[in-house]
Scaffold this motif. Structure first.
Motif, short mmCIF file in Angstrom:
data_model
loop_
_atom_site.label_atom_id
_atom_site.label_comp_id
_atom_site.label_asym_id
_atom_site.label_seq_id
_atom_site.Cartn_x
_atom_site.Cartn_y
_atom_site.Cartn_z
N ARG A 53 13.63 -55.30 -15.39
CA ARG A 53 12.68 -55.33 -14.29
C ARG A 53 12.96 -54.21 -13.30
N HIS A 54 14.23 -54.07 -12.98
CA HIS A 54 14.60 -53.02 -12.02
C HIS A 54 14.22 -51.64 -12.56
N GLN A 55 14.47 -51.44 -13.82
CA GLN A 55 14.16 -50.14 -14.40
C GLN A 55 12.66 -49.89 -14.49
N PHE A 81 11.85 -33.67 -7.59
CA PHE A 81 12.80 -34.43 -8.41
C PHE A 81 13.82 -35.17 -7.54
N VAL A 82 14.36 -34.42 -6.63
CA VAL A 82 15.38 -35.03 -5.77
C VAL A 82 14.78 -36.15 -4.93
N ALA A 83 13.61 -35.87 -4.38
CA ALA A 83 12.98 -36.88 -3.54
C ALA A 83 12.71 -38.16 -4.33
N VAL A 84 12.26 -37.98 -5.54
CA VAL A 84 11.98 -39.14 -6.39
C VAL A 84 13.25 -39.93 -6.65
N ALA A 85 14.32 -39.22 -6.91
CA ALA A 85 15.58 -39.90 -7.16
C ALA A 85 15.99 -40.74 -5.95
N LEU A 91 14.71 -48.37 -3.74
CA LEU A 91 13.91 -49.55 -4.08
C LEU A 91 14.68 -50.83 -3.79
N ASP A 92 15.90 -50.85 -4.27
CA ASP A 92 16.75 -52.01 -4.06
C ASP A 92 18.20 -51.57 -4.24
N PRO A 93 18.68 -50.87 -3.23
CA PRO A 93 19.98 -50.20 -3.35
C PRO A 93 21.11 -51.14 -3.77
#
Lengths: 183, 183, 183, 183
Positions: A53-55, A81-85, A91-93
């Motif tokens: 689910r997390h993925q 790319f970096v921003a997306v990472a 999302l849920d650190p």
DNA sequence: TATGAATGAGGATTCATTCAT
DNA sequence: TATGAATGAATCCTCATTCAT
């Protein structure tokens, strides 16, 4: 089914893998232990569902923000790319952290590997397209270096230094990382 | 005491954290379970000792190879940093892996934090000295980026891709990493 | 160790295999569940020990009463065989019953098979010696018929009809069985 | 109702008593677990039904082949008895085995007792009629001995030694058993 | 009447830890 | 100081049975 996954995730975050007993999960999710095993054949399967689910959530974020990238120039693409990472990690650190740290044991390494391979592929595909602007022979190596670097920086930034890093610095870090990788 | 730590390390590597029961450790190290608890008050303490020992070994390597660095020019110094990181990971890669993956659960995060802080400090100290050649304001950020990147690259290279990475590529990677960081 | 076996036997007799939980056995034998598993690696092993002990006792009876048989004439020998079988069944009839009825499941069939094979062999060996007095070709078959018959008669007599069969009748039965088999 | 019994029998044969869970039985028989409990109040009742059905089938065979016996001479009658017993065991040897081995646990011993009593009665009735040709006082005992012997021999022959016993030997065994009992 | 999701007591087993010797 | 038998809470999981729909 969903409360089970949700409860598992919550407990994983709060108490860690070892304290996340199936009975506890059942209790927290307001479901009997019997029902838990009707939906998931084992504790492992349940954790796997949490991972998945997390993925899914991450990949959703990634894909939706990465569609335009292929047509962008190198430096812009890298910043994306970096921003997306960073977004993905945010999302849920906490959950991300537990999964990253405690889950390898489950034998669900495949899941994680598949996942990181997918990210790897996405990145590599971009480099492939931008090969001419790059002057790099070993795309494999370049991809490895970049993906690893981005992942590590964002991971560490979000998880271990969230307090130290102000928003300004975060911006700076994104710049820095992008520049680094662009080199 | 030392055979206990040694046995714990061996079992950790061979069978993973969960199979490393204190009774098993006692048996393997040729010591009675009673004695084990005379030296270490808990399983956690024992594992902590393993961590500590491993980190001592690493720091020893790091310190002894880093003394000359402060007088070297930037690019040379960076290559040295990267090389040291690789060396450190090669001391006992398998143990390193288990510790990295399973230890967070022990609640000994402080240990790791302290450890990485020490590395962080060493690196930062160098940058401090070379400030003038750098044209960088935020040393804190720069250090974070560099240390994280080096650590991640070497860690991943050694642990997850050891087969994919030939020696040539390893060399290339070191170059690449150094260059990256030097930017 | 012995109280564990003893307790297991008692519970097996009183409540049957399914109700004989390891926790219950531990409790009854005044031992912690942990200790139980220190001596026996599984419930199966514990039950196997009960079987073994029972069979030891029987074989002891059998051997000690059968030493003289080989030199006796057919009819006397047969009476002895039958009498021994009865004695064996009377050692602990109830336990014998549970073991005979409920244990096959354990996968310890080998134990039982080995055991009955030993009896079979003893009997066959006698027939072998008395071959001339017998006028029988197929010793294998003869042995099978006799052993099965004796076993069944004594088993049923002792276990299922103990009340119906008076001592007189028991005597008569022994005669009868011996005569039957002698035929 | 019949598919339930049938499914239970099949599962009992294939997987043994312990693996025959009511849920599994319901699934295999294409009936919901709810309906299963509408027809049978408990697992025990279901198994009891299987036993009953099996015994019905046996008794049917027995009765239909035994009607003529009462007018036959002793030796012919005995061979018939033995033959019938063999036939009965061959109806469904595997099921017969499971039932014989595992059923005592169900607490349905009465069923078995009733059943064997019926056989016992049939046989005794014959002996009663042939009393004059027999020269035996204790008909009760004689019946017990004969029935037990026949049952045991056929049971063992069919279930445990089916491979060892060739057809020739089977014939011989029937002869032997008949002769034995005729004595 | 049929369904099947839900139940939860109970079972086998493990393992960190203690303490009498 | 060293020993190792003993402990028992806790774990994962099963399955006969119920009951609302």
């Amino acid at each position: 089914m969903d409360n089970l996954i949700e409860a598992t995730a919550r407990i994983l975050v709060k108490d860690g893998f070892d304290k996340a007993s199936t009975n506890r999960i059942a209790e927290v999710s307001g479901v009997s232990i019997g029902s838990l095993y009707q939906y998931f054949p084992s504790k492992e399967a349940l954790v796997a569902a949490v991972i998945e689910r997390h993925q899914q959530q991450i990949m959703q974020t990634v894909r939706s923000t990465l569609t335009q990238v292929s047509t962008q120039p190198l430096d812009k693409a890298m910043r994306r790319f970096v921003a997306v990472a960073v977004e993905a990690h945010r999302l849920d650190p906490q959950l991300h952290r537990v999964l990253a740290e405690q889950i390898p044991r489950v034998g669900k390494l495949e899941k994680l590997e598949t996942f990181s391979r997918e990210n790897f592929s996405l990145f590599r595909a971009y480099l492939e397209g931008a090969r001419d602007d790059l002057g790099v022979d070993d795309l494999e190596l370049a991809s490895f270096v970049c993906v690893t670097t981005i992942e590590a920086l964002t991971h560490n930034a979000v998880l271990h230094h969230s307090k130290v890093l102000t928003d300004d610095r975060m911006e700076a870090l994104i710049d820095e990382a992008a520049r680094l990788v662009t080199g």
